[in-house]
Design a protein around this motif. Structure first.
Motif, PDB file in Angstrom:
ATOM      1  N   VAL A  38     -37.966 -15.763 -21.775  1.00  0.00           N
ATOM      2  CA  VAL A  38     -38.658 -15.425 -23.021  1.00  0.00           C
ATOM      3  C   VAL A  38     -39.839 -16.373 -23.144  1.00  0.00           C
ATOM      4  O   VAL A  38     -39.691 -17.597 -23.020  1.00  0.00           O
ATOM      5  N   LEU A  39     -41.025 -15.814 -23.385  1.00  0.00           N
ATOM      6  CA  LEU A  39     -42.235 -16.621 -23.571  1.00  0.00           C
ATOM      7  C   LEU A  39     -42.525 -16.696 -25.060  1.00  0.00           C
ATOM      8  O   LEU A  39     -42.631 -15.668 -25.738  1.00  0.00           O
ATOM      9  N   ARG A  40     -42.638 -17.918 -25.566  1.00  0.00           N
ATOM     10  CA  ARG A  40     -42.859 -18.110 -27.005  1.00  0.00           C
ATOM     11  C   ARG A  40     -44.084 -18.986 -27.248  1.00  0.00           C
ATOM     12  O   ARG A  40     -44.437 -19.836 -26.446  1.00  0.00           O
ATOM     13  N   ASP A  41     -44.686 -18.748 -28.406  1.00  0.00           N
ATOM     14  CA  ASP A  41     -45.821 -19.560 -28.863  1.00  0.00           C
ATOM     15  C   ASP A  41     -45.258 -20.713 -29.691  1.00  0.00           C
ATOM     16  O   ASP A  41     -44.742 -20.508 -30.787  1.00  0.00           O
ATOM     17  N   ILE A  42     -45.367 -21.907 -29.110  1.00  0.00           N
ATOM     18  CA  ILE A  42     -44.921 -23.107 -29.822  1.00  0.00           C
ATOM     19  C   ILE A  42     -46.133 -24.034 -29.936  1.00  0.00           C
ATOM     20  O   ILE A  42     -46.644 -24.520 -28.922  1.00  0.00           O
ATOM     21  N   ASP A  43     -46.592 -24.247 -31.188  1.00  0.00           N
ATOM     22  CA  ASP A  43     -47.759 -25.106 -31.435  1.00  0.00           C
ATOM     23  C   ASP A  43     -48.969 -24.673 -30.611  1.00  0.00           C
ATOM     24  O   ASP A  43     -49.618 -25.505 -29.945  1.00  0.00           O
ATOM     25  N   ASN A  44     -49.258 -23.365 -30.634  1.00  0.00           N
ATOM     26  CA  ASN A  44     -50.415 -22.771 -29.952  1.00  0.00           C
ATOM     27  C   ASN A  44     -50.370 -22.933 -28.418  1.00  0.00           C
ATOM     28  O   ASN A  44     -51.401 -22.896 -27.761  1.00  0.00           O
ATOM     29  N   THR A  45     -49.178 -23.116 -27.868  1.00  0.00           N
ATOM     30  CA  THR A  45     -49.005 -23.210 -26.407  1.00  0.00           C
ATOM     31  C   THR A  45     -47.854 -22.305 -25.993  1.00  0.00           C
ATOM     32  O   THR A  45     -46.837 -22.220 -26.701  1.00  0.00           O
ATOM     33  N   ILE A  46     -48.015 -21.643 -24.853  1.00  0.00           N
ATOM     34  CA  ILE A  46     -46.943 -20.763 -24.365  1.00  0.00           C
ATOM     35  C   ILE A  46     -45.885 -21.620 -23.671  1.00  0.00           C
ATOM     36  O   ILE A  46     -46.170 -22.356 -22.725  1.00  0.00           O
ATOM     37  N   ILE A  47     -44.659 -21.485 -24.159  1.00  0.00           N
ATOM     38  CA  ILE A  47     -43.498 -22.170 -23.578  1.00  0.00           C
ATOM     39  C   ILE A  47     -42.572 -21.095 -22.997  1.00  0.00           C
ATOM     40  O   ILE A  47     -42.313 -20.076 -23.635  1.00  0.00           O
ATOM     41  N   VAL A  48     -42.084 -21.353 -21.773  1.00  0.00           N
ATOM     42  CA  VAL A  48     -41.166 -20.416 -21.121  1.00  0.00           C
ATOM     43  C   VAL A  48     -39.743 -20.910 -21.332  1.00  0.00           C
ATOM     44  O   VAL A  48     -39.429 -22.073 -21.048  1.00  0.00           O
ATOM     45  N   PHE A  49     -38.880 -20.010 -21.832  1.00  0.00           N
ATOM     46  CA  PHE A  49     -37.459 -20.306 -22.016  1.00  0.00           C
ATOM     47  C   PHE A  49     -36.651 -19.422 -21.072  1.00  0.00           C
ATOM     48  O   PHE A  49     -36.938 -18.230 -20.909  1.00  0.00           O
ATOM     49  N   LYS A  50     -35.663 -20.022 -20.438  1.00  0.00           N
ATOM     50  CA  LYS A  50     -34.753 -19.258 -19.583  1.00  0.00           C
ATOM     51  C   LYS A  50     -33.532 -18.882 -20.406  1.00  0.00           C
ATOM     52  O   LYS A  50     -32.984 -19.714 -21.138  1.00  0.00           O
ATOM     53  N   VAL A  51     -33.107 -17.610 -20.275  1.00  0.00           N
ATOM     54  CA  VAL A  51     -31.978 -17.111 -21.065  1.00  0.00           C
ATOM     55  C   VAL A  51     -30.755 -16.991 -20.165  1.00  0.00           C
ATOM     56  O   VAL A  51     -30.774 -16.267 -19.166  1.00  0.00           O
ATOM     57  N   GLU A  52     -29.696 -17.712 -20.536  1.00  0.00           N
ATOM     58  CA  GLU A  52     -28.429 -17.621 -19.806  1.00  0.00           C
ATOM     59  C   GLU A  52     -27.314 -17.426 -20.811  1.00  0.00           C
ATOM     60  O   GLU A  52     -27.138 -18.240 -21.729  1.00  0.00           O
ATOM     61  N   ASN A  53     -26.568 -16.338 -20.609  1.00  0.00           N
ATOM     62  CA  ASN A  53     -25.474 -15.982 -21.531  1.00  0.00           C
ATOM     63  C   ASN A  53     -25.952 -15.929 -22.976  1.00  0.00           C
ATOM     64  O   ASN A  53     -25.251 -16.368 -23.893  1.00  0.00           O
ATOM     65  N   GLY A  54     -27.161 -15.418 -23.181  1.00  0.00           N
ATOM     66  CA  GLY A  54     -27.702 -15.238 -24.523  1.00  0.00           C
ATOM     67  C   GLY A  54     -28.287 -16.497 -25.132  1.00  0.00           C
ATOM     68  O   GLY A  54     -28.756 -16.478 -26.272  1.00  0.00           O
ATOM     69  N   GLN A 107     -32.990 -21.802 -23.111  1.00  0.00           N
ATOM     70  CA  GLN A 107     -33.222 -23.202 -22.793  1.00  0.00           C
ATOM     71  C   GLN A 107     -34.638 -23.328 -22.252  1.00  0.00           C
ATOM     72  O   GLN A 107     -35.086 -22.494 -21.476  1.00  0.00           O
ATOM     73  N   GLU A 108     -35.330 -24.399 -22.693  1.00  0.00           N
ATOM     74  CA  GLU A 108     -36.712 -24.572 -22.253  1.00  0.00           C
ATOM     75  C   GLU A 108     -36.748 -24.699 -20.724  1.00  0.00           C
ATOM     76  O   GLU A 108     -36.024 -25.482 -20.137  1.00  0.00           O
ATOM     77  N   TYR A 109     -37.632 -23.901 -20.130  1.00  0.00           N
ATOM     78  CA  TYR A 109     -37.719 -23.833 -18.671  1.00  0.00           C
ATOM     79  C   TYR A 109     -39.041 -24.412 -18.164  1.00  0.00           C
ATOM     80  O   TYR A 109     -39.074 -25.130 -17.184  1.00  0.00           O
ATOM     81  N   GLU A 110     -40.136 -24.094 -18.872  1.00  0.00           N
ATOM     82  CA  GLU A 110     -41.444 -24.564 -18.426  1.00  0.00           C
ATOM     83  C   GLU A 110     -42.410 -24.598 -19.606  1.00  0.00           C
ATOM     84  O   GLU A 110     -42.505 -23.639 -20.364  1.00  0.00           O
ATOM     85  N   LYS A 111     -43.115 -25.703 -19.722  1.00  0.00           N
ATOM     86  CA  LYS A 111     -44.168 -25.817 -20.731  1.00  0.00           C
ATOM     87  C   LYS A 111     -45.499 -25.605 -20.021  1.00  0.00           C
ATOM     88  O   LYS A 111     -45.872 -26.385 -19.155  1.00  0.00           O
ATOM     89  N   THR A 112     -46.192 -24.517 -20.380  1.00  0.00           N
ATOM     90  CA  THR A 112     -47.441 -24.193 -19.698  1.00  0.00           C
ATOM     91  C   THR A 112     -48.614 -24.885 -20.409  1.00  0.00           C
ATOM     92  O   THR A 112     -48.462 -25.467 -21.483  1.00  0.00           O
ATOM     93  N   SER A 113     -49.775 -24.777 -19.790  1.00  0.00           N
ATOM     94  CA  SER A 113     -51.000 -25.305 -20.400  1.00  0.00           C
ATOM     95  C   SER A 113     -51.832 -24.160 -21.005  1.00  0.00           C
ATOM     96  O   SER A 113     -53.007 -24.324 -21.306  1.00  0.00           O
ATOM     97  N   ILE A 114     -51.185 -23.008 -21.185  1.00  0.00           N
ATOM     98  CA  ILE A 114     -51.891 -21.832 -21.700  1.00  0.00           C
ATOM     99  C   ILE A 114     -51.911 -21.882 -23.225  1.00  0.00           C
ATOM    100  O   ILE A 114     -50.857 -21.893 -23.876  1.00  0.00           O
ATOM    101  N   SER A 115     -53.093 -21.884 -23.788  1.00  0.00           N
ATOM    102  CA  SER A 115     -53.253 -21.913 -25.239  1.00  0.00           C
ATOM    103  C   SER A 115     -53.282 -20.483 -25.782  1.00  0.00           C
ATOM    104  O   SER A 115     -53.849 -19.586 -25.163  1.00  0.00           O
TER     105      SER A 115
END
Length: 200
Positions: free
Chosen positions: A141-157, A160-168
């Protein structure tokens, strides 16, 4: 002029004498005629013999089979497709051909990988597939956290944070901002890489 005619006449007489002599010799020697006839029969039998024709057909089929048999080249790539029944997603793993598979045919490769189904077999590409139970473990799941895209990995619903990108997200269109605020679901590492690349 008379000399030429005379020479031609002599040659013609000699030729006629030779031909008549051969005919008389063959007719007077039945063994010679018999051998000659048997050679002709043997030749005709050789041409029309059924066993010979069958052997020639077998040889032709063998040569055609050998020439059409596909063998793996050293530049071959192999794709392993895993289909997970728990989430109904398919993951792809790409690899270069291991050295021990070079020059193998399809049957030999199948013997090496008995749990996989070979769905495509070319000299430069092989695709193998397998069904597995459970989930693929590649739900994001990709979410906008503080104007930055953060990648979360979903396991059993659970996310968990997976990767913090530099994409604004600051300059993205409003529809994209809404998608990231709600959480943009992406399945598979390939798709994740493609989505992130699109927004970079």
């Amino acid at each position: 002029m008379n000399k030429i005619i005379m020479i031609l006449t002599v040659i013609l007489v000699i030729l006629c004498a030779v031909i008549i002599g051969m005919e008389v010799y063959l007719n007077s020697n039945p063994k010679v005629a018999e051998i000659e006839n048997s050679n002709n029969v043997a030749l005709s039998e050789k041409v029309t013999d059924e066993c010979t024709e069958e052997w020639n057909a077998i040889q032709t089929n063998t040569l055609e089979a050998n020439s059409s048999e596909i063998r793996l080249s050293p530049n071959c790539s192999i794709t392993f497709k895993k289909h997970y029944t728990g989430c109904n997603h398919t993951t792809n793993e790409y690899t270069n051909i291991p050295e021990e598979l070079v020059n193998m045919d399809e049957q030999s490769v199948q013997e090496r990988y008995p749990d996989w189904d070979i769905t495509e077999f070319q000299s430069n590409e092989v695709i193998m597939e397998k069904d597995l139970e459970g989930e693929c473990g590649e739900h994001y799941v990709l979410r906008d956290i503080d104007n930055t895209i953060i990648v979360f990995k979903v396991e059993n619903g659970v996310e968990q944070e997976y990767e913090k990108t530099s994409i604004s997200t600051e300059y993205l269109p409003e529809t994209d901002k809404i998608s990231f605020r709600d959480g943009l679901e992406v399945n598979g590492k390939e798709n994740l890489s493609q989505v992130l690349e699109d927004y970079e």
